[in-house]
Motif scaffolding. Structure first.
Motif, PDB file in Angstrom:
ATOM      1  N   GLU A  57      16.477 -15.306  14.054  1.00  0.00           N
ATOM      2  CA  GLU A  57      16.449 -16.316  13.002  1.00  0.00           C
ATOM      3  C   GLU A  57      15.362 -15.965  11.994  1.00  0.00           C
ATOM      4  OE1 GLU A  57      18.163 -20.406  14.491  1.00  0.00           O
ATOM      5  OE2 GLU A  57      16.236 -19.985  15.465  1.00  0.00           O
ATOM      6  N   ILE A  58      15.754 -15.892  10.727  1.00  0.00           N
ATOM      7  CA  ILE A  58      14.872 -15.424   9.668  1.00  0.00           C
ATOM      8  C   ILE A  58      14.617 -16.563   8.681  1.00  0.00           C
ATOM      9  CG2 ILE A  58      14.585 -13.752   7.804  1.00  0.00           C
ATOM     10  CD1 ILE A  58      16.747 -12.052   9.291  1.00  0.00           C
ATOM     11  N   PRO A  59      13.378 -17.048   8.571  1.00  0.00           N
ATOM     12  CA  PRO A  59      13.085 -18.075   7.556  1.00  0.00           C
ATOM     13  C   PRO A  59      13.050 -17.461   6.169  1.00  0.00           C
ATOM     14  CG  PRO A  59      11.084 -17.455   8.718  1.00  0.00           C
ATOM     15  CD  PRO A  59      12.200 -16.708   9.378  1.00  0.00           C
ATOM     16  N   ARG A  60      13.673 -18.137   5.193  1.00  0.00           N
ATOM     17  CA  ARG A  60      13.700 -17.637   3.820  1.00  0.00           C
ATOM     18  C   ARG A  60      13.452 -18.801   2.867  1.00  0.00           C
ATOM     19  NH1 ARG A  60      17.534 -13.659   1.751  1.00  0.00           N
ATOM     20  NH2 ARG A  60      15.615 -12.532   1.327  1.00  0.00           N
ATOM     21  N   PHE A  61      12.456 -18.655   2.012  1.00  0.00           N
ATOM     22  CA  PHE A  61      12.091 -19.724   1.082  1.00  0.00           C
ATOM     23  C   PHE A  61      13.014 -19.715  -0.136  1.00  0.00           C
ATOM     24  CE2 PHE A  61       8.321 -20.220   3.519  1.00  0.00           C
ATOM     25  CZ  PHE A  61       7.808 -21.472   3.199  1.00  0.00           C
ATOM     26  N   ILE A  62      13.525 -20.892  -0.457  1.00  0.00           N
ATOM     27  CA  ILE A  62      14.218 -21.095  -1.725  1.00  0.00           C
ATOM     28  C   ILE A  62      13.211 -21.611  -2.757  1.00  0.00           C
ATOM     29  CG2 ILE A  62      16.141 -22.250  -2.889  1.00  0.00           C
ATOM     30  CD1 ILE A  62      16.992 -20.388  -0.607  1.00  0.00           C
ATOM     31  N   ARG A  63      12.309 -22.477  -2.300  1.00  0.00           N
ATOM     32  CA  ARG A  63      11.269 -23.042  -3.166  1.00  0.00           C
ATOM     33  C   ARG A  63      10.005 -23.238  -2.333  1.00  0.00           C
ATOM     34  NH1 ARG A  63      13.429 -28.094  -5.919  1.00  0.00           N
ATOM     35  NH2 ARG A  63      12.784 -29.256  -4.090  1.00  0.00           N
ATOM     36  N   ARG A  64       8.879 -22.778  -2.852  1.00  0.00           N
ATOM     37  CA  ARG A  64       7.610 -22.868  -2.119  1.00  0.00           C
ATOM     38  C   ARG A  64       6.669 -23.781  -2.907  1.00  0.00           C
ATOM     39  NH1 ARG A  64       2.600 -20.157  -1.862  1.00  0.00           N
ATOM     40  NH2 ARG A  64       1.788 -19.883   0.261  1.00  0.00           N
ATOM     41  N   ALA A  65       6.351 -24.930  -2.322  1.00  0.00           N
ATOM     42  CA  ALA A  65       5.499 -25.890  -3.025  1.00  0.00           C
ATOM     43  C   ALA A  65       4.717 -26.711  -1.994  1.00  0.00           C
ATOM     44  CB  ALA A  65       6.347 -26.778  -3.942  1.00  0.00           C
ATOM     45  N   ARG A  66       5.011 -28.030  -1.895  1.00  0.00           N
ATOM     46  CA  ARG A  66       4.251 -28.916  -1.008  1.00  0.00           C
ATOM     47  C   ARG A  66       4.285 -28.400   0.434  1.00  0.00           C
ATOM     48  NH1 ARG A  66       5.610 -32.376   2.483  1.00  0.00           N
ATOM     49  NH2 ARG A  66       7.793 -32.464   1.841  1.00  0.00           N
ATOM     50  N   GLY A  67       3.111 -28.457   1.063  1.00  0.00           N
ATOM     51  CA  GLY A  67       2.998 -28.030   2.453  1.00  0.00           C
ATOM     52  C   GLY A  67       2.601 -26.582   2.625  1.00  0.00           C
ATOM     53  N   TYR A  68       2.711 -25.777   1.556  1.00  0.00           N
ATOM     54  CA  TYR A  68       2.394 -24.345   1.645  1.00  0.00           C
ATOM     55  C   TYR A  68       1.431 -23.880   0.548  1.00  0.00           C
ATOM     56  CZ  TYR A  68       6.296 -24.438   4.868  1.00  0.00           C
ATOM     57  OH  TYR A  68       7.120 -24.747   5.924  1.00  0.00           O
ATOM     58  N   VAL A  69       1.512 -24.468  -0.617  1.00  0.00           N
ATOM     59  CA  VAL A  69       0.627 -24.120  -1.739  1.00  0.00           C
ATOM     60  C   VAL A  69      -0.653 -24.948  -1.620  1.00  0.00           C
ATOM     61  CG1 VAL A  69       0.402 -24.208  -4.252  1.00  0.00           C
ATOM     62  CG2 VAL A  69       2.584 -23.549  -3.210  1.00  0.00           C
ATOM     63  N   PRO A  70      -1.850 -24.332  -1.744  1.00  0.00           N
ATOM     64  CA  PRO A  70      -2.150 -23.017  -2.307  1.00  0.00           C
ATOM     65  C   PRO A  70      -2.558 -21.967  -1.278  1.00  0.00           C
ATOM     66  CG  PRO A  70      -4.111 -24.347  -2.430  1.00  0.00           C
ATOM     67  CD  PRO A  70      -3.081 -25.164  -1.686  1.00  0.00           C
ATOM     68  N   LEU A  71      -2.015 -21.972  -0.082  1.00  0.00           N
ATOM     69  CA  LEU A  71      -2.374 -20.942   0.893  1.00  0.00           C
ATOM     70  C   LEU A  71      -2.051 -19.569   0.325  1.00  0.00           C
ATOM     71  CD1 LEU A  71      -1.142 -22.523   4.252  1.00  0.00           C
ATOM     72  CD2 LEU A  71      -3.499 -22.271   3.449  1.00  0.00           C
ATOM     73  N   PRO A  72      -2.959 -18.608   0.460  1.00  0.00           N
ATOM     74  CA  PRO A  72      -2.748 -17.291  -0.155  1.00  0.00           C
ATOM     75  C   PRO A  72      -1.970 -16.352   0.751  1.00  0.00           C
ATOM     76  CG  PRO A  72      -4.925 -17.387   0.817  1.00  0.00           C
ATOM     77  CD  PRO A  72      -4.289 -18.736   1.061  1.00  0.00           C
ATOM     78  N   LEU A  73      -1.496 -15.262   0.160  1.00  0.00           N
ATOM     79  CA  LEU A  73      -0.977 -14.135   0.925  1.00  0.00           C
ATOM     80  C   LEU A  73      -2.136 -13.163   1.129  1.00  0.00           C
ATOM     81  CD1 LEU A  73       1.438 -12.485   2.098  1.00  0.00           C
ATOM     82  CD2 LEU A  73       1.607 -11.405  -0.157  1.00  0.00           C
ATOM     83  N   PHE A  74      -2.387 -12.801   2.385  1.00  0.00           N
ATOM     84  CA  PHE A  74      -3.433 -11.838   2.698  1.00  0.00           C
ATOM     85  C   PHE A  74      -2.785 -10.460   2.818  1.00  0.00           C
ATOM     86  CE2 PHE A  74      -4.671 -15.918   4.567  1.00  0.00           C
ATOM     87  CZ  PHE A  74      -5.835 -16.139   3.871  1.00  0.00           C
TER      88      PHE A  74
END
Length: 801
Positions: free
Chosen positions: A385-402
């Motif tokens: 099972e592969i999670p794929r974002f259609i829209r990234r906003a509440r609950g995830y922003v502003p966590l960065p990509l390391f």
């Protein structure tokens, strides 16, 4: 022993200082802890073994919602340097205390801050407990949940820096603030001292518990209620009242696009949808995103034409209380379609007050809009099972990509994304912080919001301080190659008017290269074969690209192959008009255009425009091919919302698969490769401008032939299988030439789970390492991420020689 400990990561807004104080007491240490800009600084006095074990615990343990990046331990002498950042004079008197936050005087990195966190289980239990003093308090929160980024004015995250600053704690909350699970919870409040809810219906105003009860009652009777949610205003209505839903569409100017549905609990979702273990994990996670779920029965009305329902669970106490008396509600952002979500009370009143039946509001300001995040879990080979974002906003922003392939240490990066599904990103060293989804920049309101949020991000994440910390720091501004994009103009404006950033330069990155760059960023790749399937992207040859096979090495690319460009007529409205696209494809193929697609008079005009090169352009966008085939198969001829034609084509293909594969294989049919089908559509290759490209006209001719022979559903399935076969064949050819075995799949067309899984399956069967977007959107929402990463690879290439 006296020591300084500095902890970096997402350590603010999660009750981290109380966590540290409790841990220090456990290890019998004295000292203090404070927020310092975007980090936490600790001074401890005690036995050396105790301090070392305490430090190890800090590295490995963290409150929910936190991320620990680094824990630095430095032994101090008895006399702490009086001018140091860690200057704390005097004795701690055997205590460990939490001290007042302060700004960092020596900013050297981008701070990490947690996103808004949905209501936790403990707060939810208190909310419905009649004996609890916060019983039915809609804005209940603690150190583990509640608004964070949406109410943040500045760092450090303290009461005076968020919109809770105007609410003075009552004695009971003040006591809890000093001890217990709400110790130093900056959003702590209750019925007596916190923000209060008000239900406004015409001239009538109801407050307290009665406000929510009356609003819920109106919803059960087909009313449309505005709700001030955690990240902005929302419109709520019963999904089972067709007339109310129709009226909601009229209010929003949203004709046919399905609405997401908020369910009371997971049990209610299971009544209508298939829910896998991974899907359940996301539904129940602290982000509470919308998850696209397969309907148990395709004739279920919820979700409209889609075979899926966008389902999610309550994220605040207010939503929990509204759903006590009903199983589900449509809860959608309060905006006119195309505009951003509204957070201002006055703006909402100006635009919607007379259109809704009531407004459920509270008196706490929201600083920035955060729409609901949207995720699709794709079921791949062998049940993966592969999670794929259609829209990234509440609950995830502003966590960065390391990122492991870190950016230049002497450059701060700003990227401006694309015009559709716009986001911006800020990058420095090993982090890229991507903004929330804003929407499309053809809306002036969205453009203004993007500019405002970038200014806020510059202040919150201390980018001016980072840029000014030494004379060698440069600033790189990155935008799309398209000269007419709004985002390109925003980048140029930023370059002209931000004198606080020295050494500025603007770089332009080709749209589809940036798509592949976003996959490379997520997977720390330096080189790969890139397959970018999208609707529209400006190429350096002044044509519209969108079906690219790229050889990507660091920040450079070669356009190795693609699909043959088609001469098309029209610009802005062409993307919506699938019939016009189909007619252009048929004319290019030398075929007649049926009357049901376009009248003979219009065809005559169209051919004249093509012959005389009036309003024409060359277009190889894969999105246009999907739209044309959807029209040719009589599935849909007009995109009254983005992607409708492609969704109808995917639906038809999946319906054919339903007929061919047993229910036991329902979850695996999406990854059936074209090698398992009895036949493919005809396809071939031609030489075009020195490249070997796919002859699109051959596919179009075959679609028409198979429609008459096999019907729409099977032809739709064979079309998907044919495209995936072409992807695999082309990648095999490129591997022979380049030696590359890594393939990155990206672009908006790959939100089509059937095409994505067919390509993934075939490529894996041919021993490719396949990479894709998972934590960031594969559509244009991920472009700003890829723009920065590719520029960072330029610096890395120079460093590695």
């Amino acid at each position: 022993m006296k020591a300084l400990i500095r902890v970096t990561g997402a350590v603010q807004g999660i009750g981290y200082r109380p966590f540290v104080a409790k841990l220090a007491t456990e290890y019998k240490l004295e000292g203090d802890v404070k927020n310092l800009g975007g980090i936490v600084e600790i001074i401890v006095v005690g036995e050396s073994w105790s301090i070392n074990e305490f430090c190890e615990r800090l590295k490995n343990d963290c409150p929910p919602g936190g991320i620990i990046l680094d824990v630095l331990l430095k032994e101090l002498g008895d006399n702490v340097e009086p001018d140091g950042l860690y200057d704390r004079s005097g004795s701690f008197d055997g205590k460990f205390v939490i001290t007042k936050s302060s700004d960092d005087k020596e900013i050297c990195d981008l701070p990490v801050f947690p996103p808004d966190i949905a209501i936790c289980d403990k707060c939810r239990s208190e909310l419905v407990d009649t004996s609890d003093r916060r019983y039915n308090y809609p804005l209940i929160s603690c150190t583990s949940c509640g608004p964070r980024y949406s109410i943040l004015k500045n760092l450090p995250y303290d009461r005076e820096n968020i919109t809770m600053d105007i609410f003075k704690m009552c004695p009971a909350c003040s006591s809890e603030y000093k001890d217990g699970r709400r110790r130093h919870a900056q959003t702590i409040s209750c019925h007596d001292c916190g923000p209060q809810v008000l239900f406004i219906k015409g001239d009538k105003k109801v407050s307290g518990n009665k406000a929510v009860v009356e609003a819920a009652d109106d919803l059960s009777h087909g009313k449309i209620i505005a709700v001030k949610g955690i990240g902005g205003y929302q419109l709520a209505v019963s999904p089972y009242d067709d007339e109310a839903v129709k009226r909601l569409r009229e209010i929003k100017g949203r004709e046919g696009k399905p609405f997401a549905v908020m369910f009371k609990d997971i049990a209610e979702i299971r009544k209508l949808c298939v829910v896998s273990d991974t899907e359940e994990q996301y539904l129940l996670s602290s982000a509470k995103p919308i998850v696209l779920l397969d309907k148990i029965k395709k004739d279920i009305n919820l979700g409209g034409i889609s075979r899926q329902i966008g389902a999610f669970l309550p994220s605040t106490g207010l939503h929990v209380l509204l759903l006590e008396s009903q199983s589900a509600l449509i809860v959608t952002s309060a905006n006119i379609s195309g505009d951003p979500m509204i957070v201002s009370d006055s703006e909402f009143n100006d635009r919607f007050k007379d259109k809704v039946d009531g407004i459920l509001i509270y008196n706490r300001e929201i600083i920035r809009p955060l729409d609901d995040s949207v995720i699709q879990i794709v079921k791949g080979d062998e049940g993966k099972e592969i999670p794929r974002f259609i829209r990234r906003a509440r609950g995830y922003v502003p966590l960065p990509l390391f990122i492991q392939n870190r950016l230049s240490d002497d450059t701060i990066y700003f990227s401006f994304g694309a015009d559709l599904k716009n986001t911006f990103s800020i990058g420095y060293k090993d982090k890229i912080i991507m903004s929330q989804f804003f929407g499309d920049l053809d809306s002036l309101r969205t453009t203004k919001l993007q500019k405002k949020e970038l200014e806020n991000a510059i202040r919150i994440f201390k980018t001016k301080e980072v840029a000014q910390k030494n004379e060698t720091t440069k600033t790189e501004i990155i935008c799309d190659l398209h000269p007419g994009y709004v985002s390109t103009n925003l980048a140029d404006e930023f370059y002209r008017h931000n004198d606080n950033f020295a050494g500025k330069n603007v770089f332009r990155v080709q749209h589809h290269h940036a798509h592949i760059g976003s996959v490379m960023a997520e997977n720390n790749l330096k080189e790969c074969i890139g397959v970018a399937f999208d609707g529209t992207g400006y190429g350096p040859d002044n044509t519209i690209w969108g079906s690219e096979f790229l050889i990507c090495r660091y920040d450079e690319y070669e356009r190795e192959s693609g699909f043959m460009p088609i001469t098309m007529v029209g610009q802005d409205n062409l993307v919506k008009d699938a019939a016009m696209q189909a007619a252009c494809f048929l004319i290019e193929a030398g075929m007649n255009v049926p009357e049901e697609i376009m009248s003979s008079d219009k065809v005559t005009l169209l051919k004249a425009a093509i012959t005389n090169n009036i309003g024409t352009h060359k277009n190889s966008g894969m999105g246009r091919i999907f739209d044309a085939v959807s029209c040719l198969l009589h599935l849909n001829s007009y995109n009254d919302y983005e992607g409708k034609c492609a969704v109808m084509l995917q639906n038809a293909a999946e319906e054919y698969a339903d007929l061919c594969f047993s229910l036991e294989k329902r979850e695996s049919y999406l990854s059936i490769s074209s090698q398992n089908t009895e036949v493919l559509l005809d396809y071939g290759y031609i030489s075009y401008e020195g490249r070997r490209v796919v002859d699109t006209t051959t596919i179009i001719k075959s679609v028409v032939e198979h429609l008459n022979k096999d019907g729409a559903q099977k032809t739709a399935y064979l079309f998907h299988a044919t495209i995936s076969q072409i992807v695999c064949e082309t990648c095999i050819d490129i591997r022979k030439k380049s030696g590359l075995n890594a393939v990155a799949l990206s672009g908006g067309v790959f939100t089509n789970r059937l095409l994505f899984n067919m390509c993934l399956s075939l490529l894996c069967k041919n021993d490719f390492m396949v990479y894709y977007n998972s934590a960031y959107p594969t559509n244009d929402g991920g472009i700003s991420l890829g723009q920065i990463y590719l520029r960072g690879l330029s610096a890395l290439k120079e460093k590695e020689g």
